[in-house]
Write a protein that holds these residues in place. Structure first.
Motif, PDB file in Angstrom:
ATOM      1  N   GLY A 153       0.978  -1.249   0.313  1.00  0.00           N
ATOM      2  CA  GLY A 153       0.137   0.152  -0.120  1.00  0.00           C
ATOM      3  C   GLY A 153       0.722   0.901  -0.228  1.00  0.00           C
ATOM      4  O   GLY A 153       2.095   1.690  -0.827  1.00  0.00           O
ATOM      5  N   MET A 154       0.847   2.037   1.012  1.00  0.00           N
ATOM      6  CA  MET A 154       1.622   3.544   0.935  1.00  0.00           C
ATOM      7  C   MET A 154       2.781   3.753   0.730  1.00  0.00           C
ATOM      8  O   MET A 154       3.738   3.973   0.471  1.00  0.00           O
ATOM      9  CB  MET A 154       1.253   4.065   2.717  1.00  0.00           C
ATOM     10  CG  MET A 154       1.584   5.813   2.745  1.00  0.00           C
ATOM     11  SD  MET A 154       1.000   6.138   4.230  1.00  0.00           S
ATOM     12  CE  MET A 154       2.229   5.100   5.195  1.00  0.00           C
ATOM     13  N   ILE A 155       3.656   2.510   1.740  1.00  0.00           N
ATOM     14  CA  ILE A 155       4.788   2.262   1.967  1.00  0.00           C
ATOM     15  C   ILE A 155       5.425   1.767   0.205  1.00  0.00           C
ATOM     16  O   ILE A 155       6.591   2.462  -0.484  1.00  0.00           O
ATOM     17  CB  ILE A 155       5.454   1.796   2.395  1.00  0.00           C
ATOM     18  CG1 ILE A 155       5.298   2.092   4.431  1.00  0.00           C
ATOM     19  CG2 ILE A 155       7.079   0.716   3.040  1.00  0.00           C
ATOM     20  CD1 ILE A 155       5.485   1.383   5.129  1.00  0.00           C
ATOM     21  N   GLY A 156       4.933   1.185  -0.431  1.00  0.00           N
ATOM     22  CA  GLY A 156       4.734   0.315  -1.095  1.00  0.00           C
ATOM     23  C   GLY A 156       5.246   1.748  -2.800  1.00  0.00           C
ATOM     24  O   GLY A 156       6.074   0.956  -3.918  1.00  0.00           O
ATOM     25  N   GLY A 157       3.780   2.446  -2.486  1.00  0.00           N
ATOM     26  CA  GLY A 157       3.704   3.563  -3.750  1.00  0.00           C
ATOM     27  C   GLY A 157       4.882   4.468  -2.829  1.00  0.00           C
ATOM     28  O   GLY A 157       5.648   5.038  -3.890  1.00  0.00           O
ATOM     29  N   GLN A 158       5.283   4.828  -1.575  1.00  0.00           N
ATOM     30  CA  GLN A 158       6.451   5.780  -1.928  1.00  0.00           C
ATOM     31  C   GLN A 158       7.822   4.638  -2.602  1.00  0.00           C
ATOM     32  O   GLN A 158       8.897   5.984  -3.178  1.00  0.00           O
ATOM     33  CB  GLN A 158       6.409   5.644   0.274  1.00  0.00           C
ATOM     34  CG  GLN A 158       5.157   6.694   0.662  1.00  0.00           C
ATOM     35  CD  GLN A 158       5.240   6.613   1.533  1.00  0.00           C
ATOM     36  OE1 GLN A 158       5.996   5.960   1.997  1.00  0.00           O
ATOM     37  NE2 GLN A 158       4.797   7.634   2.402  1.00  0.00           N
ATOM     38  N   VAL A 159       8.252   4.110  -2.508  1.00  0.00           N
ATOM     39  CA  VAL A 159       9.105   3.519  -2.504  1.00  0.00           C
ATOM     40  C   VAL A 159       9.478   3.973  -4.360  1.00  0.00           C
ATOM     41  O   VAL A 159      10.601   4.185  -4.496  1.00  0.00           O
ATOM     42  CB  VAL A 159       9.689   1.498  -2.330  1.00  0.00           C
ATOM     43  CG1 VAL A 159      10.150   0.845  -2.782  1.00  0.00           C
ATOM     44  CG2 VAL A 159       9.318   1.321  -1.043  1.00  0.00           C
TER      45      VAL A 159
END
Length: 295
Positions: A153-159
């Motif tokens: 989710g969020m962290i994956g998108g930030q990466v």
């Protein structure tokens, strides 16, 4: 009542809840509580906790049951902002009209404040789920929030966002970033609220589509405001996407096409939520607010 006034009332209610749940600034480690409170009390629209409570309510649940989850989701969102602003990531010195956490407390305390908010959020959710008559649904709600804010989710998108700087990426990859970095957490908070409210699968499906569409539209509007927005209203610098050479909807598709896509997403969101219940005036108003906002 005008929608913005209703939204402000709901945001003020969330502020009261946050004050109630935050730890007292005392003990040898009180600096970390101060740093947590500094960013958490900086204001903002409080959309994610509001959406958590609304999702619970529109499926017939008791929104009081969802309050700990609403508080927790705002803590998770705030932690992500603290870390986003760090020099290693976006290197911003202004957030919600105030100096960013690392400017005030230093990078070390800012990192720890983000970590603390994330950990404390799950402590709140778990401690308020123990001893419930139906603990399984609360665990499902926690799982929704964990997934939406994590590597899928969020962290994956930030990466992917970080790794895509200084390069032109295809729209498919940009959609992945926006859907995960921004929309996923809105989906997670609304699904969590709906699950606590005993939503069925059909209700969950419509809520998921609504949340996904307003989340993606919200980020597209953010991209637009980074070009044409008023810094005094936004409470943060504009032009950072261009400065960091980030691919955005406007940079790939142009301003007008980006606005058109955002409007289409909002209209679809309203169609889905209107099929769910007759009592969705606020969620319809929120959808319109997202597309028309100036900050």
């Amino acid at each position: 009542m005008e929608f913005k006034l209703v939204l402000k009332e709901k945001a003020n209610y969330i502020e009261q809840l946050l004050n109630k749940y935050m730890p007292t600034e005392e003990g040898y480690q009180k600096t970390i509580m101060e740093a947590m409170n500094y960013s958490l009390s900086a204001g903002g629209k409080r959309l994610r906790p509001i959406l958590t409570l609304e999702a619970c309510k529109i499926v017939g649940g008791n929104e009081n049951d969802a309050i700990p989850f609403a508080v927790a989701i705002e803590m998770i969102h705030t932690y992500s902002l603290i870390h986003d602003d760090l020099p290693a990531l976006d290197n911003d010195d202004l957030r919600r009209g105030r100096k960013t956490n690392h400017i005030v407390y230093g990078e070390d305390m800012a990192i720890l404040a983000g970590d603390a908010l994330l950990n404390y959020a799950f402590e709140i959710m778990l401690s308020n789920s123990l001893g419930k008559e139906n603990p399984e649904k609360y665990l499902k709600a926690i799982n929704e929030i964990a997934k939406s804010s994590g590597i899928y989710g969020m962290i994956g998108g930030q990466v992917v966002d970080v790794q895509s700087e200084n390069q032109q990426i295809p729209k498919e990859k940009l959609d992945y970033i926006h859907n995960n970095k921004t929309a996923a957490i809105m989906i997670g908070c609304m699904r969590a609220g709906a699950i606590i409210g005993n939503a069925n699968e059909e209700e969950l499906d419509k809520i998921t589509k609504y949340a996904n569409n307003i989340g993606l539209s919200f980020q597209i509007v953010d991209d637009i405001l980074d070009i044409v927005g008023d810094e005094s209203k936004l409470g943060k610098k504009v032009g950072s996407d261009i400065e960091n050479n980030k691919s955005t909807y406007p940079s790939l598709l142009g301003l007008e096409k980006s606005k058109e896509i955002a409007r289409t997403l909002i209209n679809e969101a309203k169609e889905n939520i209107n099929e769910l219940s007759e009592h969705v005036d606020f969620l319809n108003g929120l959808a319109d607010y997202i597309i028309d906002r100036e900050y």
